[in-house]
Design a protein around this motif. Structure first.
Motif, short mmCIF file in Angstrom:
data_model
loop_
_atom_site.label_atom_id
_atom_site.label_comp_id
_atom_site.label_asym_id
_atom_site.label_seq_id
_atom_site.Cartn_x
_atom_site.Cartn_y
_atom_site.Cartn_z
N VAL A 1 105.38 84.24 19.90
CA VAL A 1 106.31 83.56 20.81
C VAL A 1 106.54 82.13 20.33
CG1 VAL A 1 106.70 82.72 23.16
CG2 VAL A 1 105.77 85.03 22.78
N ALA A 2 105.47 81.45 19.92
CA ALA A 2 105.61 80.09 19.40
C ALA A 2 106.49 80.08 18.16
CB ALA A 2 104.23 79.52 19.07
N THR A 3 106.29 81.05 17.28
CA THR A 3 107.11 81.13 16.07
C THR A 3 108.58 81.36 16.41
OG1 THR A 3 105.25 81.96 14.76
CG2 THR A 3 107.46 82.43 13.92
N ALA A 4 108.82 82.22 17.39
CA ALA A 4 110.20 82.52 17.79
C ALA A 4 110.91 81.28 18.29
CB ALA A 4 110.21 83.61 18.86
N PHE A 5 110.28 80.54 19.20
CA PHE A 5 110.93 79.34 19.75
C PHE A 5 111.06 78.24 18.69
CE2 PHE A 5 110.18 81.44 23.73
CZ PHE A 5 111.16 80.94 24.59
N ARG A 6 110.03 78.10 17.88
CA ARG A 6 110.09 77.08 16.81
C ARG A 6 111.24 77.38 15.85
NH1 ARG A 6 105.02 77.11 15.58
NH2 ARG A 6 105.13 78.77 14.05
N THR A 7 111.40 78.64 15.49
CA THR A 7 112.46 79.03 14.56
C THR A 7 113.83 78.87 15.18
OG1 THR A 7 110.96 80.63 13.52
CG2 THR A 7 113.31 80.92 13.11
N ALA A 8 113.97 79.27 16.45
CA ALA A 8 115.27 79.20 17.12
C ALA A 8 115.77 77.77 17.24
CB ALA A 8 115.17 79.83 18.51
#
Length: 556
Positions: A141-148
């Motif tokens: 989830v952290a990776t998803a938001f960081r990437t977005a």
């Protein structure tokens, strides 16, 4: 509360990111997530088509300037939803697209509704992952938001199998880190020496312009944009999600940064210095060739991949656009400037001439010209009103005429022009700002994609007002066919009383044929406190955008 599960862990991670609403149609393989979200107080906005939920998430991100989440069952729900993902990707909106899936150990065995969701989303997202272990839910989830949200914003995808959602967890497995601990929260500045170079080029220019594109919506405030314009005295144009970052009524804002909709922007070919704030040198800009060869391009972008792409630049500035705006403003305040009043006056004359030309088309004849609608209702539009532009040649006249006053208030289909998304966009606007007026402008062809979302409007109390231009054709494509082939094929529609459809669903609707009756009908619709449609009979005809595209294709 029942025992904590992987579903609770996932939802807690979303809550840490500030997510309070999820756009969805509920289905089999996300039922544990839905139940966990109910425990955690998350609100679900359930639509009548998964594509509409995706478009709502897209608009919600654009309007709030923050990431939004859309969630669906795997397989068929995912397949319907992914129809909206390419539009979100090309619009560069930070949407977290979540889908369930069958049990992970059965992957590859032709399990329940199995398709390769991760691979399907990858080409039209910034990242696409399957969460294969409950202990790694916070990480993904952290990776998803960081990437977005890093660089140029954009959507990402997560698939979460149902067995991982259902696995029990302990309190020790709940998220241990807050968002500011797993991604950069500051604003990266550009190289100070390059800022000085950029400021020098701008201060020496006789005909400078500033053009603001998509990423500016998420990093530049309206106050910063106004200060830059007033400190430098340089004319500003906005486009895409950046519309409204500087009020079109500001004396230094000259509207749409697109010569097809705004002839004032055709003066770009005369500019000797151009500051691009997140604007790509794409096909609309002929890959940078709309500017003359001697022009000094200063390209500021959060992504190194965009700087110098398609055309070389005099100065490339890598960093957060808001930080770069502050840097250039500060440098400009210390510099002497050329007298560019004649340049600004010329642009002002162009702007007035174009506005006068548009207004002259509102003649009051029947069937009415689209500008008979836009000119007659502009007094109903205040600075806080959301203007949503869907598809149709009719709508392009409104894009040329109506003004963008605030960030996130002037919303159009993105570069992919995914027809019908305007109604979900309007719904998202009303959800985010229930006290603001929401006006959706749409052609009759585009309306046919998501009319049942009026039921969603009623169930969730989202009283949008749609103003349809009904000419019973696929207008812009018919215009192209007649221009290129001297005949039209497959572009005629039936004339339908869509107002009666909306009434049957439970909304307020009127049918209008006379120009002087347009404004009273729209005013009654706005005052009805119901989702509403004003179905207006208009005549077909090429819009400024269609004319420009035809001219370009013919090479004239």
């Amino acid at each position: 509360m029942a025992n904590l599960t992987g579903g609770h862990l996932f939802i807690r991670c979303l809550k840490q990111e500030g997510i309070q609403k999820i756009f969805t149609i509920v289905g089999d393989t996300i039922l544990p997530l839905v139940d966990a979200a109910a425990d955690e107080g998350i609100e679900f906005i359930d639509t009548r088509h998964e594509g509409a939920a995706m478009h709502m998430a897209d608009a919600y991100a654009r309007i709030t300037g923050q990431p939004a989440v859309a969630m669906f069952t795997g397989g068929p729900g995912y397949a319907n939803a992914i129809s909206g993902l390419p539009a979100i990707f090309t619009s560069e909106s930070p949407v977290i697209f979540v889908a369930g899936a069958a049990e992970l150990p059965e992957k590859g065995m032709t399990t329940f509704q199995e398709i390769d969701q991760v691979a399907m989303a990858a080409p039209v997202s910034k990242g696409s992952w399957m969460i294969h272990d409950r202990r790694r839910i916070p990480e993904f989830v952290a990776t998803a938001f960081r990437t977005a949200m890093s660089g140029r914003p954009g959507p990402v995808h997560l698939t979460l199998p149902i067995d991982i959602q259902e696995q029990e967890i302990s309190e020790d497995e709940l998220p241990q880190y807050l968002p500011h601990e797993y991604r950069a929260m500051g604003r990266a500045q550009a190289d100070p020496s390059l800022i000085d170079d950029a400021a020098a080029l701008l201060s020496q220019a006789q005909k400078p312009v500033i053009i603001v594109g998509n990423p500016g919506r998420y990093s530049i405030t309206a106050e910063q944009m106004e200060k830059l314009a007033e400190t430098t005295g340089i004319p500003v144009f906005t486009v895409e999600q950046a519309r409204g970052l500087l009020d079109d009524e500001h004396p230094l804002c000259f509207g749409y940064a697109d010569g097809a909709l705004n002839p004032t922007a055709r003066r770009f070919r005369e500019a000797d210095a151009v500051l691009l704030l997140g604007k790509r040198l794409d096909h609309r800009y002929r890959y940078g060739q709309i500017f003359n060869t001697a022009a000094k391009l200063i390209q500021a972008d959060p992504s190194p991949a965009e700087i110098g792409r398609n055309r070389g630049v005099a100065v490339g500035l890598l960093g957060d656009l808001g930080a770069i705006v502050d840097q250039i403003t500060a440098a400009a305040a210390k510099s002497s400037k050329q007298d560019i009043s004649s340049w600004v006056d010329q642009l002002g004359q162009d702007r007035k001439a174009w506005n006068d030309e548009l207004q002259s088309k509102a003649t009051g004849e029947q069937p009415m010209h689209p500008l008979d609608i836009f000119t007659r209702i502009e007094h109903l539009i205040d600075r806080d009103t959301f203007i949503v532009m869907d598809g149709g040649d009719y709508v392009q006249w409104g894009r040329s005429y109506l003004k963008a006053r605030m960030p996130g208030r002037f919303i159009r289909l993105g570069p992919l022009s995914h027809l019908g998304a305007g109604i979900p966009y309007g719904m998202a606007a009303k959800l985010a700002y229930p006290d603001s007026k929401v006006l959706v402008f749409i052609g009759d062809g585009a309306f046919g994609f998501y009319p049942m979302e009026y039921d969603t409007c009623i169930r969730h109390n989202l009283p949008i007002t749609t103003v349809m231009g009904n000419d019973a054709t696929w207008g812009i494509d018919k215009t192209f066919q007649l221009a290129y082939y001297d005949r039209a094929v497959g572009t005629d529609l039936r004339f339908i009383r869509y107002d009666k459809m909306v009434e049957a669903i439970g909304g307020y609707a009127e049918y209008v044929q006379i120009p002087d009756e347009v404004a009273p009908a729209v005013e009654r619709a706005l005052g009805s406190s119901l989702p509403s449609l004003v179905n207006v009979a208009v005549r077909s005809g090429a819009s400024p955008l269609a004319d420009a595209m035809i001219t370009r294709r013919r090479g004239s």
